[in-house]
Design an enzyme around this catalytic site. Structure first.
Site: not given
Ligand code: APR
Length: 243
Positions: A21, A33, A97, A100, A115, A126, A150, A188-189
């Protein structure tokens, strides 16, 4: 490692980026975070598959406000820098991850979204995917998006906690991590699996790991080299040094 040295390493090839992020924070999208992170004001328990199944209406009423900023978000200088590295043949893949879609918007081609992606919806029965933009007006009015095939409720194409990550992307993320010579871990963490383990696959292959992050991070041990700073600044310096 100094930027000039890193540029030399990148030129040797077999480079993979693992992003989080932080690379989209300059696009105005929230990180999860740390200060003002999403999880400091939204309960992550509400982003589990279980909560979604039990409370789809409540889930969509929370999510609609969160997803709207994604529609106006545009790639950062870091996204464009990575697209340029790929275009010049210096980056094999981006494992992200992020949900966007900004890497693709910046022109990156080989993007592995472990992700999922917020710009599509998935039928919980489905497993068909549909573009979020076709349902956004209904969701804004508090409606529940339903599968045209569906009739089941549609969930976000982003992976929720407790949901399997897409198998194909998972296998690809391990493939590229295991065969790279250099992994750029950006914004990223590394708190969430399986992303947190991918640098280890790279390390086991003898790869160098460069951890690019604006905050000081205790996780950077002996197996990673730390480049502290804003991802936009650092990646633009790398592209300049490569030229
Ligand atoms: N430049 C570099 N690093 C930055 C910047 C920036 N401009 N802005 C923030 N960062 C760093 C922060 O210091 C932090 O270490 O980016 C990191 C963001 O960490 P998180 O908020 O935990 O995001 P991420 O690592 O992507 O989270 C992984 O957790 O909640 C789940 O599914 C969610 O994909 C997400 C996953």
């Amino acid at each position: 490692m100094r930027i000039e040295e890193l540029a030399k390493e990148i030129k040797k090839g077999r480079v993979v980026a693992l992003t989080g992020a932080g690379i989209s924070s300059n696009a105005g999208l929230p990180t999860f975070r740390g200060k003002n992170g999403l999880w400091t004001y939204i309960d992550p328990e509400k982003f589990t598959m279980e909560f979604f199944r039990k409370n789809p209406e409540e889930w969509w009423s929370i999510a609609k406000d969160l997803f709207l900023p994604f529609f106006n978000a545009r790639p950062t200088r870091a996204h464009y820098a990575l697209a340029e590295l790929e275009n010049k043949g210096f980056l094999e893949a981006i494992i992200t991850q992020n949900i966007d879609g900004l890497h693709q918007m910046a022109g990156s081609k080989n993007v592995i979204e472990i992700h999922g992606n917020v710009n599509k919806l998935k039928c919980i029965l489905c497993n068909e995917y549909y573009p979020l933009k076709d349902y956004i007006e209904e969701i804004k009015k508090g409606g529940l998006p339903r599968c045209p095939r569906c009739g089941s409720i549609l969930k976000t194409g982003a992976v929720l906690f407790g949901e399997q990550i897409p198998r194909n992307e998972y296998l690809l993320s391990i493939y590229y991590s295991s065969k790279c010579n250099l992994m750029l871990v950006i914004g990223t963490s590394l708190e969430v699996e399986p992303a947190a383990t991918l640098p280890r696959y790279a390390r086991e292959n003898g790869a160098k790991i460069i951890y690019i992050n604006k905050d000081v991070s205790e996780i950077v041990g002996k197996e990673m080299e730390y480049l502290q700073g804003d991802s936009d600044e650092i990646l633009e310096e790398i592209v300049k040094a490569i030229k």
